[in-house]
Write a protein that holds these residues in place. Structure first.
Motif, PDB file in Angstrom:
ATOM      1  N   TYR A 171      21.490  13.648  -0.710  1.00  0.00           N
ATOM      2  CA  TYR A 171      21.392  12.443  -1.541  1.00  0.00           C
ATOM      3  C   TYR A 171      20.317  12.680  -2.601  1.00  0.00           C
ATOM      4  O   TYR A 171      19.296  11.993  -2.641  1.00  0.00           O
ATOM      5  N   GLN A 173      18.032  12.798  -5.815  1.00  0.00           N
ATOM      6  CA  GLN A 173      17.623  11.750  -6.763  1.00  0.00           C
ATOM      7  C   GLN A 173      18.524  11.716  -7.999  1.00  0.00           C
ATOM      8  O   GLN A 173      19.010  10.657  -8.387  1.00  0.00           O
ATOM      9  N   ARG A 176      22.007  10.150  -7.347  1.00  0.00           N
ATOM     10  CA  ARG A 176      22.127   8.930  -6.530  1.00  0.00           C
ATOM     11  C   ARG A 176      23.022   7.864  -7.141  1.00  0.00           C
ATOM     12  O   ARG A 176      23.823   7.254  -6.442  1.00  0.00           O
ATOM     13  N   LYS A 177      22.881   7.670  -8.432  1.00  0.00           N
ATOM     14  CA  LYS A 177      23.648   6.607  -9.065  1.00  0.00           C
ATOM     15  C   LYS A 177      25.147   6.906  -8.913  1.00  0.00           C
ATOM     16  O   LYS A 177      25.932   6.047  -8.517  1.00  0.00           O
ATOM     17  N   GLU A 178      25.488   8.148  -9.221  1.00  0.00           N
ATOM     18  CA  GLU A 178      26.897   8.549  -9.146  1.00  0.00           C
ATOM     19  C   GLU A 178      27.430   8.472  -7.704  1.00  0.00           C
ATOM     20  O   GLU A 178      28.558   8.039  -7.471  1.00  0.00           O
ATOM     21  N   ASP A 180      26.245   6.526  -5.273  1.00  0.00           N
ATOM     22  CA  ASP A 180      26.363   5.104  -4.893  1.00  0.00           C
ATOM     23  C   ASP A 180      27.614   4.480  -5.498  1.00  0.00           C
ATOM     24  O   ASP A 180      28.302   3.698  -4.850  1.00  0.00           O
ATOM     25  N   GLU A 181      27.884   4.839  -6.746  1.00  0.00           N
ATOM     26  CA  GLU A 181      29.051   4.250  -7.422  1.00  0.00           C
ATOM     27  C   GLU A 181      30.368   4.664  -6.765  1.00  0.00           C
ATOM     28  O   GLU A 181      31.341   3.935  -6.822  1.00  0.00           O
ATOM     29  N   ASN A 183      30.479   5.714  -3.381  1.00  0.00           N
ATOM     30  CA  ASN A 183      30.444   5.280  -1.980  1.00  0.00           C
ATOM     31  C   ASN A 183      31.068   3.905  -1.806  1.00  0.00           C
ATOM     32  O   ASN A 183      31.770   3.649  -0.837  1.00  0.00           O
ATOM     33  N   ASP A 184      30.806   3.046  -2.760  1.00  0.00           N
ATOM     34  CA  ASP A 184      31.238   1.661  -2.617  1.00  0.00           C
ATOM     35  C   ASP A 184      32.770   1.533  -2.554  1.00  0.00           C
ATOM     36  O   ASP A 184      33.316   1.050  -1.558  1.00  0.00           O
TER      37      ASP A 184
END
Ligand SMILES: N[C@@H](CCC(=O)N[C@@H](CS)C(=O)NCC(=O)O)C(=O)O
Length: 322
Positions: A171, A173, A176-178, A180-181, A183-184
């Protein structure tokens, strides 16, 4: 006994997964509530369960096998929930046969996973799910949420492990944004989408799950065009989280959960290549996969979905060669 442990759908026919109740984390610092210590913790899994398998994969990827041991339940889940073999299905199919790789509870010798939950909280009143990350010292449940268990495994022990295991960051740094986007929608439409399709008790609830599931797989197929990983051309938790559903897809979800708009092997060449690469070239993925546990669990434990409890022979092979 909790009423209706094997009834998953709500009144309107939708499947709703409960929120996990134990949400602590192991941390690197010695003064933490759950400090990273070798030999202190224990992981309870089902080899059938995709959520638990996430934790098994990350344990091996991070080289944490010597840090905490694992107990494996029997794949048949009856009215009292997961057991270590106390509840066996003695019927048709392979459910009544002896199943390899069931370990018993190595910590307490309990018969059921529910006993751990009541030891941690005598008033516990929700579902008795795996994975369970257990603290043997305080004799309590640290976490029963796989997405958080894999996060702390990724970081908590890093100053006690070496080389490639310490360096591997699932995970990072910068990604992370990508991650998280992705994972949802992957959680809602794929990981949980197969359950929403399979446990739906109305045509409408089924349709509202199965179409978004395949639309999301179509998007993933495009993402994986020319890539071996979902994000950043490197292995991340997004791959672990998706893969556990993919590997069960053709053997179980296509038939048992009616996710049959396409199969992975015939309908998604990029996803199939990606899935096979992780299975055949990454021991952490392959060694965490037990097709007998996977098939026996689903086909024998949901009598409302498969009343005969017959475990189908196919697909042959369960996963294709590279
Ligand atoms: N959000 C949890 C879900 C875990 C979960 O639902 N596990 C299933 C097995 S695949 C389970 O133990 N179900 C037992 C039950 O619901 O009674 C996680 O990701 O850890």
């Amino acid at each position: 006994m909790a009423p209706g442990i094997t009834s998953w759908a709500s009144k309107d026919g939708d499947f709703k997964r409960q929120e996990s109740q134990f949400r602590d984390a192991v941390e690197p610092n010695a003064d933490a509530k759950f400090p990273a210590e070798k030999g202190r913790y224990h992981l309870y899994v089902s080899l059938a369960c995709p959520w638990a398998t996430r934790a098994l994969i990350v344990r091996k990827l991070k080289g944490l096998e010597d840090f905490f041991d694992v107990s494996v339940v029997h794949p048949f889940m009856g009215e009292k929930g997961w057991s270590f073999g106390a509840d066996k299905y003695e019927g048709q199919g392979s459910g009544g046969e002896e199943i390899a790789n069931v370990t018993g509870d190595k910590v307490y010798g309990f018969e059921y996973i529910r006993e751990l939950y009541f030891k941690a909280d005598p008033k516990y009143s929700a579902r008795f799910t795996v994975p369970v990350f257990w603290d043997k010292k305080q004799e309590t449940l640290v976490s029963n949420e796989s997405s958080e268990i894999i996060r702390f495994m990724n970081t908590a022990f890093n100053d006690k492990i070496e080389g490639k295991h310490a360096k591997l960051d699932l995970y990072p740094q910068a990604l992370r944004k990508e991650i998280d986007e992705l994972n949802d929608p992957i959680y809602n439409k794929v990981n949980n989408g197969v359950y929403k399709s399979g446990f739906a008790t109305t045509q409408k609830a089924y349709s509202e799950a199965v179409h978004p599931l395949f639309e999301q797989l179509d998007k993933i197929e495009k993402i994986l065009d020319g890539h071996d990983f979902l994000v950043g051309d490197q292995l991340t938790e997004a791959d672990v989280r998706l893969w556990v559903t993919l590997i069960r897809f053709d053997p179980v979800y296509v038939g048992h959960f009616k996710c049959n708009i396409r199969t992975i092997r015939a309908g998604y060449p990029n996803i199939n290549r990606y899935m096979k690469n992780l299975y055949h070239n990454y021991p952490a993925f392959r060694d965490s996969t037990d097709f007998t546990h996977i098939k026996v669990h689903y086909y024998t434990s949901h009598p409302q979905v498969n009343p005969t409890r017959i475990v189908p022979e196919g697909p042959i092979p369960h996963i294709e060669p590279m």
